[in-house]
Design an enzyme around this catalytic site. Sequence first.
Site, PDB file in Angstrom:
ATOM      1  N   PRO A 160      43.404  41.143  40.479  1.00 19.07           N
ATOM      2  CA  PRO A 160      42.678  40.059  40.224  1.00 19.07           C
ATOM      3  C   PRO A 160      41.666  40.728  41.225  1.00 19.07           C
ATOM      4  CG  PRO A 160      44.658  39.164  41.729  1.00 19.07           C
ATOM      5  CD  PRO A 160      44.432  40.757  41.399  1.00 19.07           C
ATOM      6  N   TYR A 161      41.113  41.515  42.497  1.00 15.31           N
ATOM      7  CA  TYR A 161      40.260  41.647  43.031  1.00 15.31           C
ATOM      8  C   TYR A 161      39.687  42.746  42.041  1.00 15.31           C
ATOM      9  CZ  TYR A 161      36.312  43.159  46.397  1.00 15.31           C
ATOM     10  OH  TYR A 161      36.009  43.494  47.537  1.00 15.31           O
ATOM     11  N   ILE A 162      40.382  43.729  41.531  1.00 14.11           N
ATOM     12  CA  ILE A 162      40.366  44.736  41.090  1.00 14.11           C
ATOM     13  C   ILE A 162      39.021  44.952  39.937  1.00 14.11           C
ATOM     14  CG2 ILE A 162      40.480  47.370  39.419  1.00 14.11           C
ATOM     15  CD1 ILE A 162      40.862  47.384  42.801  1.00 14.11           C
ATOM     16  N   SER A 164      37.780  41.610  38.895  1.00 14.80           N
ATOM     17  CA  SER A 164      36.518  40.713  39.303  1.00 14.80           C
ATOM     18  C   SER A 164      35.500  41.829  39.488  1.00 14.80           C
ATOM     19  CB  SER A 164      36.979  39.741  40.388  1.00 14.80           C
ATOM     20  OG  SER A 164      37.116  40.156  41.751  1.00 14.80           O
ATOM     21  N   LYS A 165      35.816  43.081  40.583  1.00  8.84           N
ATOM     22  CA  LYS A 165      34.357  43.817  40.869  1.00  8.84           C
ATOM     23  C   LYS A 165      33.596  44.784  39.466  1.00  8.84           C
ATOM     24  CE  LYS A 165      34.106  42.025  44.621  1.00  8.84           C
ATOM     25  NZ  LYS A 165      32.801  41.443  44.951  1.00  8.84           N
TER      26      LYS A 165
END
Length: 257
Positions: A160-162, A164-165
């Site tokens: 999810p973080y990857i 989103s960024k």
Amino acid sequence: MSGEGAAALAGRVVLITGASSGIGAAAARVFTEQGASVVLVSRREDRLRALVGELRAAGAEASHHVADVRVGEEVRQAVSHAVDTYGRLDAAFNNAGAGVEKVPLHLVPEADYELVMDTNVRGVWNCMTHEITAMLASGGGTIVNTSSVGGLVASSVAAPYIASKHAVIGLTKAAAVEYAPHGIRVNAIAPGLTRSEMVEQWFTLSPEAEQRAYSSAPQGRAADPREVAEAAAWLCSDRASFVTGATLAVDGGRTAW
């Protein structure tokens, strides 16, 4: 610092989100040292008040507004506060972000996915929507969005973080192309490992994790938040006047490996 550098943001009105700690708090100090008036935004009012007090004691012009970037109306009010207080908005550093516990993609709780995407993507969307509206009314401006090395390369158990960024970089490029004719520059920074509040807690709990992290960094260390903030300040200044749609890696060479 040279006289030119010290005055690089003289007279500018800058809104900074995620300003209560880490890179955002460092940016508040760096931007005011370079002559800007700042509006600091986060959800933690006690920390914002303390930081504004520190900046004012040093002779800077600063104010704060409590807002959750996930809520569009709260962001609109923060931008309105900047315009009502200082007459316009010249620059914005959209730095608020969120991460969650690292687990394999198929085990990520839906609530964790929503938190990361709502904060890191919807939050930047909300900020740019209202910042650009204000900047169009005053004839232009500059925006810097905080992505991550995770927006440039992938790592395991952080889907999810990857995602989103990477999305932050996409929004940055789209806005840069769309608003260049209107005098608005939009760029992103991609910090590597930085000694933020969260990272410091992680290192304290797991000293071996600190050594593992340094082993994957060409410079063998983490960034100080101020080093990242300096990059954002440069992008907001006229020294970067021909830079738009770019993503500046501030990662000690991590993405060069």
